[in-house]
Design a protein around this motif. Structure first.
Motif, PDB file in Angstrom:
ATOM      1  N   LEU A 301      47.054  17.948 -16.626  1.00 41.18           N
ATOM      2  CA  LEU A 301      48.419  18.038 -16.089  1.00 41.18           C
ATOM      3  C   LEU A 301      48.569  19.276 -15.213  1.00 41.18           C
ATOM      4  O   LEU A 301      49.150  19.222 -14.133  1.00 41.18           O
ATOM      5  N   ILE A 302      48.016  20.395 -15.679  1.00 42.99           N
ATOM      6  CA  ILE A 302      48.066  21.644 -14.908  1.00 42.99           C
ATOM      7  C   ILE A 302      47.322  21.491 -13.585  1.00 42.99           C
ATOM      8  O   ILE A 302      47.783  21.967 -12.537  1.00 42.99           O
ATOM      9  N   SER A 303      46.187  20.804 -13.610  1.00 42.60           N
ATOM     10  CA  SER A 303      45.383  20.648 -12.389  1.00 42.60           C
ATOM     11  C   SER A 303      46.111  19.838 -11.321  1.00 42.60           C
ATOM     12  O   SER A 303      45.809  19.961 -10.135  1.00 42.60           O
ATOM     13  N   ARG A 304      47.083  19.015 -11.747  1.00 45.01           N
ATOM     14  CA  ARG A 304      47.844  18.215 -10.795  1.00 45.01           C
ATOM     15  C   ARG A 304      49.233  18.816 -10.530  1.00 45.01           C
ATOM     16  O   ARG A 304      50.095  18.152  -9.952  1.00 45.01           O
ATOM     17  N   SER A 305      49.432  20.047 -10.976  1.00 47.95           N
ATOM     18  CA  SER A 305      50.730  20.708 -10.824  1.00 47.95           C
ATOM     19  C   SER A 305      50.609  21.904  -9.894  1.00 47.95           C
ATOM     20  O   SER A 305      49.514  22.392  -9.606  1.00 47.95           O
ATOM     21  N   LEU A 306      51.754  22.392  -9.445  1.00 49.20           N
ATOM     22  CA  LEU A 306      51.796  23.547  -8.552  1.00 49.20           C
ATOM     23  C   LEU A 306      52.242  24.771  -9.331  1.00 49.20           C
ATOM     24  O   LEU A 306      53.308  24.773  -9.950  1.00 49.20           O
ATOM     25  N   MET A 307      51.430  25.819  -9.288  1.00 51.30           N
ATOM     26  CA  MET A 307      51.799  27.067  -9.946  1.00 51.30           C
ATOM     27  C   MET A 307      52.841  27.795  -9.096  1.00 51.30           C
ATOM     28  O   MET A 307      52.638  28.006  -7.902  1.00 51.30           O
ATOM     29  N   ILE A 308      53.980  28.162  -9.717  1.00 48.40           N
ATOM     30  CA  ILE A 308      55.048  28.821  -8.954  1.00 48.40           C
ATOM     31  C   ILE A 308      55.380  30.204  -9.524  1.00 48.40           C
ATOM     32  O   ILE A 308      56.327  30.839  -9.066  1.00 48.40           O
ATOM     33  N   SER A 309      54.630  30.661 -10.526  1.00 44.71           N
ATOM     34  CA  SER A 309      54.872  31.998 -11.061  1.00 44.71           C
ATOM     35  C   SER A 309      54.034  33.013 -10.293  1.00 44.71           C
ATOM     36  O   SER A 309      52.830  32.832 -10.111  1.00 44.71           O
ATOM     37  N   SER A 310      54.686  34.063  -9.817  1.00 45.25           N
ATOM     38  CA  SER A 310      54.040  35.152  -9.058  1.00 45.25           C
ATOM     39  C   SER A 310      53.405  34.672  -7.759  1.00 45.25           C
ATOM     40  O   SER A 310      52.616  35.382  -7.151  1.00 45.25           O
ATOM     41  N   THR A 311      53.729  33.468  -7.330  1.00 48.96           N
ATOM     42  CA  THR A 311      53.171  32.915  -6.103  1.00 48.96           C
ATOM     43  C   THR A 311      54.055  31.751  -5.653  1.00 48.96           C
ATOM     44  O   THR A 311      55.003  31.380  -6.348  1.00 48.96           O
ATOM     45  N   ALA A 312      53.760  31.174  -4.497  1.00 47.30           N
ATOM     46  CA  ALA A 312      54.477  30.003  -3.991  1.00 47.30           C
ATOM     47  C   ALA A 312      55.989  30.228  -4.012  1.00 47.30           C
ATOM     48  O   ALA A 312      56.750  29.433  -4.561  1.00 47.30           O
TER      49      ALA A 312
END
Length: 337
Positions: A301-312
């Motif tokens: 699930l993480i691999s198909r998600s966008l990280m938005i903490s401290s970035t993006a």
């Protein structure tokens, strides 16, 4: 050595290894077993060295204390999983026990080195509600009145139902414990929707005495989102007073619907899964194969998600803007009459 003795030593050695993995490094397992079984330290060490066998009663007492099913000894039972559940009936006391189990699980987790909570959030992670006075009162009212059907909560509106102080104190403890443990959370655009729908239902059903009561809860909900946004911006969690803590925070947004709230708690020594059911209740297991599959699902699930903490930053702002829009529409819905 007979084959029977070899098997006993094999299983007892494996059991002792599992117990050691679920004991914080600063705690003596021998002393804990000594106190638990009311035996001497020397007798506890003999059991840990496999010189003395555990009796069936002793093994059951230990399994219950550590929340470890005896099926953990058999690798061939991969399709059989034991869960610990919270027994909830239509009483406040059963909900009190539910909160105590959450607090105790977090306390135990915090005793280990580098604990991390992975949370696949179909709904807002339950811990956040416990950090806001009016929001937690609303959630407790909703759970106890509308889901558990506690008799003394029936035929009364939010605001006129006194929430016991013991429940409030436990909720504060839970929030502070959760705030000090690093977490990785996966949200979707619909994670806030269930709470919004609960508020709309109570508004439409006339379960708020006044618009002011309803607005206070919505404002608390917005403050929760602001706290989560702040953690996503900084990469760290905050206490109820707003102090930045050492606990790391990672947040992902997923376009894939999560389906159910799923928690994976990891330390350097063991892994535990918590799966939600009956809306807000959860069941817990230490089953190695189940945890492996849950971790694999979480990582996929993480691999198909966008990280938005401290970035993006752009995507992060857009995501939270969408949530604030939901809350604004909720306010307009309540104020239009």
């Amino acid at each position: 050595m007979s084959s029977k003795t070899k098997n006993t030593t094999k299983f007892q050695g494996k059991w002792n290894a599992i117990l050691q993995a679920h004991t914080p490094n600063h705690i003596s397992l021998a002393r804990e077993i000594s106190e638990l079984l009311d035996i001497s330290i020397d007798s506890a060490y003999r059991r840990l060295r496999n010189d003395t066998e555990y009796t069936l009663d002793e093994a059951a007492i230990i399994a219950n204390h550590f929340n470890l099913p005896l099926e953990a000894l058999n690798n061939e039972l991969q399709s059989v999983v034991s869960f610990k559940i919270n027994r909830l009936d239509n009483t406040v006391d059963s909900y009190l026990n539910y909160l105590e189990n959450i607090r105790d699980s977090l306390k135990r987790l915090s005793q280990f080195e580098s604990p991390v909570i992975y949370y696949g959030a179909e709904d807002i992670p339950v811990f956040y509600h416990f950090g806001m006075k009016r929001l937690v009162e609303f959630k407790m009212t909703y759970w106890l009145k509308s889901l558990m059907l506690v008799p003394e909560f029936q035929y009364r509106n939010f605001g006129s139902i006194p929430i016991p102080d013991e429940l409030k104190q436990l909720s504060e403890e839970i929030y502070e414990l959760f705030s000090k443990i690093s977490s990785v959370e996966i949200w979707t655009s619909e994670t806030v929707l269930s709470t919004v729908k609960q508020l709309m239902f109570y508004w439409d059903a006339g379960f708020f005495d006044s618009k002011d009561d309803a607005m206070q809860v919505v404002n608390d909900l917005e403050d929760v989102i602001k706290k989560v946004q702040r953690s996503a911006e900084t990469g760290y969690k905050f206490s109820s007073s707003g102090t930045m803590l050492n606990a790391r925070f990672q947040m992902y947004i997923s376009d894939v619907m999560i389906g159910t709230n799923s928690i994976l708690a990891k330390t350097g020594q063991f892994t535990t899964s918590f799966i939600s059911y009956s809306t807000f209740n959860f069941m817990q297991t230490n089953n190695a194969e189940f945890n492996r599959q849950n971790e694999l699902w979480m990582n996929n699930l993480i691999s198909r998600s966008l990280m938005i903490s401290s970035t993006a930053e752009k995507q992060r702002n857009q995501f939270f803007k969408g949530i604030y829009k939901q809350l604004d529409e909720l306010r307009q819905y309540m104020l239009r009459e």
